[in-house]
Design a protein around this motif. Structure first.
Motif, short mmCIF file in Angstrom:
data_model
loop_
_atom_site.label_atom_id
_atom_site.label_comp_id
_atom_site.label_asym_id
_atom_site.label_seq_id
_atom_site.Cartn_x
_atom_site.Cartn_y
_atom_site.Cartn_z
N GLY A 45 70.26 48.14 20.68
CA GLY A 45 69.64 48.19 22.00
C GLY A 45 68.66 49.34 22.13
N ARG A 46 67.96 49.34 23.25
CA ARG A 46 66.97 50.38 23.53
C ARG A 46 67.44 51.25 24.69
N LEU A 74 77.38 58.99 16.92
CA LEU A 74 76.74 58.17 15.90
C LEU A 74 77.07 58.69 14.50
N ALA A 75 76.98 60.00 14.33
CA ALA A 75 77.27 60.59 13.02
C ALA A 75 78.71 60.31 12.61
N ASP A 76 79.64 60.38 13.56
CA ASP A 76 81.04 60.10 13.27
C ASP A 76 81.24 58.66 12.79
N THR A 124 78.97 58.10 24.68
CA THR A 124 79.49 56.99 23.90
C THR A 124 78.75 55.69 24.21
N LEU A 125 78.43 55.48 25.48
CA LEU A 125 77.68 54.28 25.87
C LEU A 125 76.31 54.26 25.20
N LEU A 126 75.63 55.40 25.17
CA LEU A 126 74.33 55.46 24.50
C LEU A 126 74.48 55.21 23.01
N ALA A 127 75.52 55.77 22.40
CA ALA A 127 75.76 55.55 20.97
C ALA A 127 76.04 54.07 20.71
N LEU A 167 73.35 63.64 25.39
CA LEU A 167 72.67 63.26 24.16
C LEU A 167 73.27 63.96 22.94
N ALA A 168 73.77 65.16 23.12
CA ALA A 168 74.48 65.83 22.02
C ALA A 168 75.72 65.03 21.65
N THR A 169 76.40 64.51 22.67
CA THR A 169 77.57 63.67 22.43
C THR A 169 77.18 62.39 21.70
#
Length: 251
Positions: free
Chosen positions: A44-45, A214-216, A34-37, A207-209
């Motif tokens: 952000g990068r 993101l798709a959600d 979630t943080l990466l999303a 990363l799958a999460t």
């Protein structure tokens, strides 16, 4: 070690670790993904860093078919695997104060970015300083480490702290101290490390999460396709162009 071949026993040990990580780290995996999303959605990068063999897991999520195009490798000479000569120099560099700050000073990392730091022991000066310095700059930090080391080893950072103490999210790989799963009466040292298998699986789960999150939210995940699949290069070229300001391995 008694029943089964050494190969069977290693697979059993690795599978048991993967099952344990799946069950015990589910909440942390969701938080990290979630943080990466959140980071991607906010413009952000993403960066990944690991020294020595921990760098293998970092490299595995960069420019990877099926992976996020925005994940960039944060690297420095002598810290990416065993390419430095002698290979033992890499181990010494992980204990050098100030090196992590120098790496970040010359990197594109900035406030609003997220940095994944991989360090099995989490005890050396490099990963601790990397996490502290990154957060000081306004970046978020995901640490991938074996928490057991903090309970049974001494920190090599001047603060006496570990990587796990300076992260927004901690992923515990559950790897035992020494990173060797098997023993045999005829062999004087434990052998068969599993940290690369487990750490890589942890990161791919994260990363799958991220992609699904993101798709959600109605955002197409910036994923790469294999260049060995028809149309793969064209697909990737579109992603590279759309996100060129956040992909640094193309420059």
């Amino acid at each position: 070690m008694s029943d089964g071949t050494p190969a069977d026993l290693f697979f059993d040990a690795a599978i048991a670790l993967l099952q344990r990580v799946r069950d015990e780290e589910a909440e942390a995996i969701t938080a990290a993904g979630t943080l990466l999303a959140d980071t991607v959605a906010a413009g952000g990068r993403l960066f990944a860093f690991g020294a020595g063999h921990s760098s293998l897991a970092a490299q595995d999520v960069v420019y990877r078919a099926g992976g996020l195009a925005l994940m960039n490798l944060l690297a420095a000479p002598g810290l990416v695997g065993v390419d430095v000569m002698p290979a033992t120099l890499g181990s010494r560099l992980e204990r050098v104060d100030g090196l992590a700050t120098a790496v970040l000073d010359t990197s594109p990392l900035r406030a609003g970015d997220t940095l994944v730091i991989i360090s099995l022991s989490g005890r050396n000066a490099l990963p601790v300083e990397m996490a502290v310095s990154a957060r000081t700059r306004g970046a978020r930090v995901i640490g991938v480490t074996s928490v057991a080391y903090a309970a049974e080893t001494a920190s090599r950072h001047s603060s006496g702290t570990y990587l796990k103490d300076h992260c927004d999210v901690v992923l515990d790989s559950k790897i035992a101290i020494g990173d060797a799963e098997l023993t045999l009466d005829t062999i004087p040292a434990p052998f068969a490390p599993a940290s690369t298998v487990v750490t890589s699986a942890l990161l791919q789960a994260v990363l799958a999460t991220t992609a699904a999150t993101l798709a959600d939210r109605g955002i197409e995940p910036p994923l790469l396709r294999s260049g060995n699949v028809d149309g793969g290069h064209e697909w990737n070229a579109r992603v590279f162009e759309e996100y060129r300001d956040r992909i640094f391995y193309q420059h």
